[in-house]
Every structure is written in structure tokens, then in C-alpha cells.
Design an enzyme around this catalytic site. Sequence first.
Site, PDB file in Angstrom:
ATOM      1  N   CYS A   2     -16.210  27.565  -8.396  1.00 35.43           N
ATOM      2  CA  CYS A   2     -15.507  26.722  -9.354  1.00 35.43           C
ATOM      3  C   CYS A   2     -15.280  27.525 -10.629  1.00 35.43           C
ATOM      4  CB  CYS A   2     -16.230  25.438  -9.705  1.00 35.43           C
ATOM      5  SG  CYS A   2     -16.528  24.399  -8.290  1.00 35.43           S
ATOM      6  N   ARG A  30     -12.601  32.056  -8.022  1.00 39.03           N
ATOM      7  CA  ARG A  30     -13.889  31.353  -7.940  1.00 39.03           C
ATOM      8  C   ARG A  30     -13.842  30.132  -7.021  1.00 39.03           C
ATOM      9  NH1 ARG A  30     -17.191  32.985 -12.384  1.00 39.03           N
ATOM     10  NH2 ARG A  30     -18.480  31.179 -12.011  1.00 39.03           N
ATOM     11  N   TRP A  83     -14.299  24.891  -5.716  1.00 37.54           N
ATOM     12  CA  TRP A  83     -14.811  25.259  -4.405  1.00 37.54           C
ATOM     13  C   TRP A  83     -15.705  24.097  -4.011  1.00 37.54           C
ATOM     14  CZ3 TRP A  83     -19.392  25.990  -1.828  1.00 37.54           C
ATOM     15  CH2 TRP A  83     -19.307  26.667  -0.601  1.00 37.54           C
ATOM     16  N   ASN A 109     -19.209  22.735 -12.920  1.00 38.96           N
ATOM     17  CA  ASN A 109     -19.489  23.769 -11.936  1.00 38.96           C
ATOM     18  C   ASN A 109     -20.989  23.732 -11.681  1.00 38.96           C
ATOM     19  OD1 ASN A 109     -19.812  26.172 -10.479  1.00 38.96           O
ATOM     20  ND2 ASN A 109     -19.718  27.450 -12.293  1.00 38.96           N
ATOM     21  N   GLY A 110     -21.412  23.635 -10.438  1.00 40.04           N
ATOM     22  CA  GLY A 110     -22.838  23.586 -10.122  1.00 40.04           C
ATOM     23  C   GLY A 110     -23.124  22.424  -9.194  1.00 40.04           C
ATOM     24  N   GLU A 512     -20.913  46.123   6.951  1.00 38.54           N
ATOM     25  CA  GLU A 512     -19.885  45.798   5.954  1.00 38.54           C
ATOM     26  C   GLU A 512     -18.496  45.725   6.612  1.00 38.54           C
ATOM     27  OE1 GLU A 512     -19.634  44.608   3.197  1.00 38.54           O
ATOM     28  OE2 GLU A 512     -17.803  45.303   2.236  1.00 38.54           O
ATOM     29  N   LYS A 516     -16.090  42.406   6.558  1.00 34.99           N
ATOM     30  CA  LYS A 516     -14.711  42.389   6.059  1.00 34.99           C
ATOM     31  C   LYS A 516     -13.789  41.746   7.103  1.00 34.99           C
ATOM     32  CE  LYS A 516     -15.232  42.847   2.669  1.00 34.99           C
ATOM     33  NZ  LYS A 516     -16.425  43.172   1.906  1.00 34.99           N
ATOM     34  N   GLU A 519     -14.392  37.887   7.243  1.00 35.56           N
ATOM     35  CA  GLU A 519     -13.896  37.196   6.053  1.00 35.56           C
ATOM     36  C   GLU A 519     -12.383  37.115   6.029  1.00 35.56           C
ATOM     37  OE1 GLU A 519     -16.037  38.197   2.065  1.00 35.56           O
ATOM     38  OE2 GLU A 519     -15.741  40.049   3.172  1.00 35.56           O
ATOM     39  N   HIS A 535     -30.317  48.072  23.769  1.00 37.17           N
ATOM     40  CA  HIS A 535     -31.345  47.015  23.776  1.00 37.17           C
ATOM     41  C   HIS A 535     -30.726  45.631  23.884  1.00 37.17           C
ATOM     42  CE1 HIS A 535     -34.474  49.929  22.908  1.00 37.17           C
ATOM     43  NE2 HIS A 535     -33.609  50.482  22.066  1.00 37.17           N
ATOM     44  N   LYS A 637     -15.247  33.622  -4.841  1.00 36.51           N
ATOM     45  CA  LYS A 637     -15.684  34.957  -5.259  1.00 36.51           C
ATOM     46  C   LYS A 637     -17.129  34.974  -5.711  1.00 36.51           C
ATOM     47  CE  LYS A 637     -15.011  39.260  -6.312  1.00 36.51           C
ATOM     48  NZ  LYS A 637     -14.958  40.171  -5.164  1.00 36.51           N
TER      49      LYS A 637
HETATM   50  C1  F6R Z   1     -18.033  39.889   0.652  1.00 35.63           C
HETATM   51  C2  F6R Z   1     -18.490  39.483  -0.661  1.00 35.63           C
HETATM   52  C3  F6R Z   1     -19.785  38.752  -0.747  1.00 35.63           C
HETATM   53  C4  F6R Z   1     -20.547  39.161  -2.018  1.00 35.63           C
HETATM   54  C5  F6R Z   1     -21.784  38.279  -2.187  1.00 35.63           C
HETATM   55  C6  F6R Z   1     -22.577  38.653  -3.422  1.00 35.63           C
HETATM   56  O1  F6R Z   1     -16.805  40.552   0.598  1.00 35.63           O
HETATM   57  O2  F6R Z   1     -17.832  39.692  -1.640  1.00 35.63           O
HETATM   58  O3  F6R Z   1     -20.575  38.934   0.383  1.00 35.63           O
HETATM   59  O4  F6R Z   1     -20.901  40.507  -1.934  1.00 35.63           O
HETATM   60  O5  F6R Z   1     -21.400  36.932  -2.288  1.00 35.63           O
HETATM   61  O6  F6R Z   1     -21.807  38.507  -4.578  1.00 35.63           O
HETATM   62  P1  F6R Z   1     -22.213  39.221  -5.924  1.00 35.63           P
HETATM   63  O7  F6R Z   1     -22.114  40.686  -5.697  1.00 35.63           O
HETATM   64  O8  F6R Z   1     -21.253  38.726  -6.955  1.00 35.63           O
HETATM   65  O9  F6R Z   1     -23.633  38.826  -6.216  1.00 35.63           O
END
Ligand code: F6R
Length: 642
Positions: A2, A30, A83, A109-110, A512, A516, A519, A535, A637
Site C-alpha cells: 500500500c 507498493r 495491496w 497501510n498495515g 533467484e 524471477k 514472479e 537425490h 514491492k
Molecule cells: C523478488 C523480490 C522480493 C524481495 C523481498 C524482500 O523479486 O523483490 O523477494 O526481495 O520481498 O524485500 P526487501 O529487499 O525490500 O526487504
Amino acid sequence: MCGIVGHVARSCSTRPLEVVMDGLSRLEYRGYDSAGVALTHGEVDDGSELTVVKAVGKLTNLRAALAETPTAPSRSAIGHTRWATHGQPTLVNAHPHVSMDHRLALVHNGIIENADVLRAELRAEGYRFVSETDTEVVVHLLDRAFHDADLPAWEGELAGLTGPDSDRGRALVAAMLAITPHLQGTYTLLALSEEVPGLIVAARRSSPLVIGVGEGENFLGSDALAFASRTTDAVEVGQDQVVGVTAEGIVVLDKEGAVLEPHHFSVDFARERATKEGWSTFMEKEIHEQPRAVAATIADRLDATGHLALDELRIPESILRGADKMIIVACGTASYAGLVARYAIEHWCRIPVEVELAHEFRYRDPVVNEKTLVVAISQSGETMDTIMAIRHAREQGARVIAIVNTPGSTISRESDAVLLTHAGPEIAVASTKAFTAQIAATYVLGLYLAQVRGNKYADEVEDYMEKLERVPEAIQWVLDRAESVRQVARSMADIDSMIYLGRHVGYPVALEGALKLKELCYIHAEGFAAGELKHGPIALIDEGQPVMIIVPTPRRPELHNKVVSNIQEVRARGARTLVVAEEGDTSVDEYAEIVFRVPRTPTLYMPLLTVVPLQIFACELAATMGHDVDQPRNLAKSVTVE
Ligand code: F6R
């Protein structure tokens, strides 16, 4: 999660709406389930009014709604991009929420954890609820306190407000002070009322809020990015504080209502460059910014004597020397940066390093004491899981070192030392340049600790740093060959799963790469340690299964040869093999359907290169599949709720 924006001016104009909509577009990363604004118009004397406009989905839908029904000039505005936590992403659940008389509006927000209890209490008093949100409880509580004749008004001054305006303003501040102790959970709250159009009242607990100081106007935002182009002067709002913001002034109050000296800080100008700059998506732009992000993160760390420095250090060197364990806490991509860091820090510092997902950390009763160094890695600096982990660690006596991309963020404020990643604003929801900048920052930290703890001499540290300084150029080399990765991605739009394999530092890169793909492309992808293949996971391989394998340098044959064998093993079972391998490593050619090359680099630095083709691949595949690359479904984000 949010995004929240507010603006208050001296007189009515179109500016509050413009400022808030612009701020929301900067904070849309956000959350983008719905968006809305509330505006106050007119003056108290000649009839003021409140307008609320909301729309489901992305901000563009709110823009369309505002274009269809233009609003009158306004004195103050609050906005929200959501969000969804409590309640579906519908119009009634969208913020702002309003009081029953439609004169008071609030954004949040929260999560209010005791919302059910409070809702039942308010219902019993006759309050009607239209949404499923926890936020609506707060707007009714605030409204009830605001109109409670027995509640004494707050005694202080709100600059620029006089007569009845001042009285109602002080009553609204008193109401916010009165309700916040009854709220359990986390919140940033912004409220305005048509009874006092020149005031925004706000409060925060464990969710972010900053205030931008203007001339004859003031701004509020979940992140300074919301108003970064409008002022460089910002004021921090601390835990459990309440603020009253008018066009002429800002009062910051503690939870008892005592006025506090505002703590000003400067908003980073680089944040202004949060535009696509000719790229079609932020993600592409951010992938291509990685040479600069890594270079900026490691730049100017060595002093004339060859000694490294962190940005802020409030830990005596004796404690760093006496530490017997390090625990890295982080979530998602940031945790994978931590997994990479472990290889380097254990090797350089000879200290045991654990890497733990922040949300698991405190619930397993970890062994943490004053000899434990906890390193929190976070792009946003606002991830609630990571904040709770560092609070837990500090309660046990551990010292916390933060690696964050957002100066002034909660994690940086609550830590004992800070190392900033200078990646610049990361707008695309899927992290790319923050990841490589985080890895680079952990290397700086590892070398710093090795120097302080006497594991490495200054000339050795300098040598490692010199090699690290060559990495941005090597990343550029990989980026210059991005088109070949894109071509492969475009040809694979029919895949419905993907397996990633890596060994040693290639293992977190595999994780990672898979994240990606999940997501961005919404297809099942999984990363495995290559040694784990036999395994169990090898059972997943059948004809045509795409497998991406990150191959270590042939200069480390004990790692390299085993991974080359893994390529053969999956190939023999019909897999389509895509391989990331060092330039000149011809041993993979025979078994790889496709090879993405990276230049020769020290083993520990290889993740900074090998992850790049995986980012480009996922980004291009998602675009080919027609997905929104910058704002993938269901994500936000910064995850500011647990
Ligand atoms: C994936 C991604 C998330 C963040 C995670 C932590 O692309 O962006 O997995 O890495 O939510 O976020 P931060 O780094 O802001 O604590």
C-alpha cells in the site's frame, strides 16, 4: 505494501490532486489492487465539502474515473494505492474509507489485528460497516473520538489555523492521539475532514511515513519518493508518533501529545530519476543499470590507508572482533543475496554464517546473544518480517548491521550499523539491480570484517576490492549480449515449467533465477543445488523439460566437472539444456542446447554476472507471454505486513 500520499495547501487549487496522483504513480509499485483519493474543498465559513473517488485495479483506472467526473479545486488531499490484505480488491474495500456522515476520510497501510473486537464494539453502538476491511474500524473510531464532546482538545498550536478551524483541528489531533493506543498491529494512517480542510492528521506504528516540507504547502508519503521532485527537505515520523500537517507547519507529537523537535533529513536527489528513460519497462532499465548500481555500491569505500569503511557504524570494533557467529536475515531475493554472501564471508572471515528467512527466524527460538552479529538485507528497508527479526535479535543482545537501499528506512534506523546499496530507486516489483548491489555490499562487509578481525591484511583487502571494481565492466559485457538471451526467451513462450541448477555460489543464483520466472511468468520454476539432483529432483526430468544450469568456472574443477556431469545427466533424459558458462569453457558445448556466456571472473564474484542472463530471460519471456513485467499479479514491492 500500500502506498500513501498526502498534500495540504493554503488555498484551493488543482495542485493537491495533481501532487497526490503523481505521488501515487511513484508509489504504485507498493500495490495496485485498487486506488483512491479524498479531497477537501472550500473553506469552513462558506461550506466545505469532501469528495472521494476510487477505482479497482491500477492507477490508470482511477485516472479514468477522475477524468469522467472532474473534481472541484481542493485544499488538501490524501491518496492510497492498495495491496489487498483484509477483503477482496473491490470498490467498497478500496481506500479512502469514510465516516458514516461522509465528512471524514482515512487511508491506511498495515494491519489492525484487533479489528474484529473493535468492529463488534462499534456495531453494538450502531456504526454500520460497508467494507470487509480493518481500516473502516479506524475511520469510525476516529470519527467517534472527533465528535466526542467529552474528549479534551489537544492543547497545542496548528500553524495557519485560526478560529473554528483551529478548534476543530485540535479536536482531530486529540482524536488521533486518543484512538491509536487502542489499535493493535501496524499502521500508517492519514485522515482529513471537511470540518477542517487545511489539516491532515497522521500516525504511524511499524509502517512507514515521511513528511516533505514545502513552502506554503506540505507533503506526506509512505516513501520520500512520493514527493522527491518537489522538496529535498523531509521530516521523519517515529514509532507511535502522531503528526498534524497544515500548509504552514508540521507538529510531531509523541503518543502523549507532547510536541517533539522534528528530525529533518535530506531527500536523495537521485530518487528523482525514477522514470523509464526510454526503456519500455522499469525492469529492463533496472537490469541495465546494474553496472552502475554495483559500481556505486562499492565506490569510495577504501580510505588512503587501504582501510574499508561502512556508512554508519555504532558498533565498537571490539564487538566485531569478539563475534562468534553471524546470522543473515532477509526475505526473497534479498535472502538469496545472503546465501551468496555466506560463501564469501565464511571464506574471508572464518566466522560461521547462517542465512535465515526473516519470517522463520524469531519463531524457532534461535540461539542469539551479544556475540552474534545479525545482518539484515533489504532493498526497501521496510519489510515487516525483517524488521521483526532484527527487533528480536536486538532484544537478545545481538548487534545488527543493515544492508539497505533506502536511506532513512525503518531497518536502517533500527540497526547498529548501516551499509547502503547505492542502486537508486528500484521501481519494478521484481528485484534485479538491488540484488546485485546487495551482493556487492555483502562483499564490502565481509572484507571490512576480515580487516577488523585480522583475517586479511590491508593489501589483501585492497586486492579483493580491485577485482570487485572490475565486475561492473564484466556485467556490461553480459548486457551487451542481452539480445541473444532475449531471442531464446521469445522462442520458449510455450514452456510450462523450468528447473534451475547451480552448485556453490551458483546455487543461490539458481534459486533467484527460478524466483524471477515464477514472479514474472507465473509458471512453475524451481531452483536446486546441482548436487541434490540425483537425490530426487531428477525424477522431474522428461522429454523436453527445460533446465537452466549455472556452470562454475573450469578453474575450479572440483565444482565445474560435477556440474558438467549434471548437464549430461539431464540431457540423457531428454531435457532441453540452457547453460550459463564462462567465456572459453568449451566443455559444455557438446551437452548444451544453448549457452549464455559470462566473462572470466573470480569464483565468488560470479553470481554478479551469472544472474544477469536469468533476469533478462525471465523479463523477456514474461513480455512475450503478454504479462505486466513491472507489476506482476498479486505482488507488491515492499511487504510491510507480516
Ligand atoms: C523478488 C523480490 C522480493 C524481495 C523481498 C524482500 O523479486 O523483490 O523477494 O526481495 O520481498 O524485500 P526487501 O529487499 O525490500 O526487504
